[in-house]
Structure formats: C-alpha cells, structure tokens
Design an enzyme around this catalytic site. Sequence first.
Site, mmCIF file in Angstrom:
data_model
loop_
_atom_site.group_PDB
_atom_site.id
_atom_site.type_symbol
_atom_site.label_atom_id
_atom_site.label_comp_id
_atom_site.label_asym_id
_atom_site.label_seq_id
_atom_site.Cartn_x
_atom_site.Cartn_y
_atom_site.Cartn_z
ATOM 1 N N GLN A 104 0.841 -1.196 0.000
ATOM 2 C CA GLN A 104 0.000 0.000 0.000
ATOM 3 C C GLN A 104 0.877 1.246 0.000
ATOM 4 O O GLN A 104 0.375 2.347 -0.096
ATOM 5 C CB GLN A 104 -0.881 0.014 1.262
ATOM 6 N N HIS A 122 -1.241 1.449 -4.588
ATOM 7 C CA HIS A 122 -1.533 2.885 -4.613
ATOM 8 C C HIS A 122 -0.547 3.666 -5.466
ATOM 9 O O HIS A 122 -0.481 4.884 -5.371
ATOM 10 C CB HIS A 122 -1.568 3.437 -3.181
ATOM 11 N N CYS A 181 2.831 19.015 -18.658
ATOM 12 C CA CYS A 181 3.481 17.987 -19.493
ATOM 13 C C CYS A 181 4.303 18.631 -20.615
ATOM 14 O O CYS A 181 3.807 19.498 -21.332
ATOM 15 C CB CYS A 181 2.409 17.074 -20.081
ATOM 16 N N CYS A 184 2.598 17.434 -24.161
ATOM 17 C CA CYS A 184 1.277 17.873 -24.636
ATOM 18 C C CYS A 184 0.696 19.055 -23.853
ATOM 19 O O CYS A 184 -0.387 19.532 -24.188
ATOM 20 C CB CYS A 184 0.292 16.696 -24.595
ATOM 21 N N SER A 223 -2.468 -1.231 9.727
ATOM 22 C CA SER A 223 -3.539 -1.359 10.708
ATOM 23 C C SER A 223 -4.825 -1.800 10.012
ATOM 24 O O SER A 223 -5.826 -2.038 10.667
ATOM 25 C CB SER A 223 -3.750 -0.026 11.419
HETATM 26 ZN ZN ZN Z 1 0.991 14.832 -21.800
#
Ligand code: ZN
Length: 279
Positions: A104, A122, A181, A184, A223
């Site tokens: 996790q 995760h 980014c 893009c 836990s």
């Molecule tokens: Zn991108």
Amino acid sequence: MDLQVVEQVARLDGWLAEGGVVVLSGAGLSTDSGIPDYRGPSGSARRNTPMTYQTFTGDPLARRRYWARSHLGWRTIGQARPNDGHRAVARWQERGLLHGVITQNVDGLHQAAGARDVVELHGNLARITCLACGVLTPREAFAVRLTDANPRFAAVATAVNADGDVELDDAELDGFAVVDCVDCGGMLKPDVVYFGETVPADRVSRAFELVAGARTLLVLGSSLTVMSGRRFVLRAVKQGVRVAIVNRGVTRGEPYADLVIDAPLGVVLPHLGAAPVIG
Ligand SMILES: [Zn+2]
C-alpha cells in the site's frame, strides 16, 4: 523480545519456511526509513486532509498548494532508504519463500531493497503521470523542472506524511508555479491513487490472484483501517488462506488473523525466513 513474541515469531517462521507467502505491506513497514505513518501509534494526526482527485483536477489553487507541499515532501521520501524490514522481504523472495509482494506504500522501498514484481496498489511517488496523454516521467526529472520554475521557493517542510505531503502555511506558497506535461501541455499528477480514488482494476485483480494462490497472507505494518487493504484479508479468510499480521499497535484485521504479533517490525522481521526451506 518477550517470551510470547519469541514463540509467535517461531510459529510464523515455520509458515515462512513452507513458502507460498504473500506479503501485504503498509506504512508501518517504512517508519524505520523515516517516513511517518500518520495512522500508526508513532505518527501524529495530520492537519491536511488527503488530496482527492476531484480537488486536484478541479481547483487550481489546491493543485498549487499540493505541488508545493509534495515538492518539499519528495526531498524526504526521495532520499529514504530501505530498512531491515524491506531487506528481510527481499531476502525471503530471493530464497523462494514468497508467492508475491503487495504494498500500500508509494515509496518504492521494497524495490530499492531488491524485491521484484511488487504490486503497488496505490502507485509510486517516484513517477509522474500526464492526465492528458498518459506519459510517465521520473520524479527526479520532474523535481528539477519544478525547482527551475520556482527559483525563489525556499519553504522548509515540517512534518512529512507517508503520501509525501507536508505541512506548509499558505504564506510560504507565495507564487509557487506548477509545471505541465512537456509533450502535450496536459495536467501532471503523481502516479499515485488519491484518497477516494479507486485502485486500477488490473492491479486489484492481480493482488487477488496472488492472495488466492498463497498459503499464508502476511500483513506487515498495516492497521488495515481502510478497505483498500482489508479486503485482501477478508478474501484470504474466505479462501482458507492463513493470515498472519506483524504490526505495532491494534489492527482491524485481528478478528480474521491466525496470528498477530504486536512488536516493532525492525526487531521481528530480521529473525524470520532464515531456516531451511520445507518446500
Ligand atoms: Zn501529456
């Protein structure tokens, strides 16, 4: 270790020697690496509520705040090194005792210790994903861009949370610039599952597959407060897979577990998995 713990460790060691163990790890495994578990007994309750996907994508100011805090938090998380617990898990895997590793945690410390094929439920803070084109960027390269975009940002983190978030006053956020980014211009987000977001279905089914094929599900440092982790324990019980938990403090998995060891992981784990393999 007191006598009861010694006996429990010996019992768990026997199960490890049988092989087929699936490890499910949580924040308590990484506390010895300096990453606090804000739910655990050693962690302080956090002030910030965890970021949600909706807030992150819908609120530009919240996003700036998040990136400023996360940028500071990364200096701690990015420098964290695996501890004896992570090294023990990697050694068990090397010895062929494990059927899989599910975590996790988003700190990448299992892999840093040498573990392979880790299912990161995760995600991982060391990757940045573009929400528009999906390209993944290593966190280091992204951190350089953020630093370059914010030459005067000099805030210092106080408490760092396990998800890489820190406490930071709004005053210190002044003018913090977010970067987009390079490919893009799309919105960037850490490649982690936010609070309230669902874990991608392929990861969940991979983890369920591992649990189904296990002899023992070994929970380390969780836990099991959130269903995201607890569901694997419930599935194990349903399928007759043995459940063992090593955790500091009370866990919600206790009613389902065959064995619960309440002791520091750094003390217990190095003693396990060294015996000859029963096979
Ligand atoms: Zn991108």
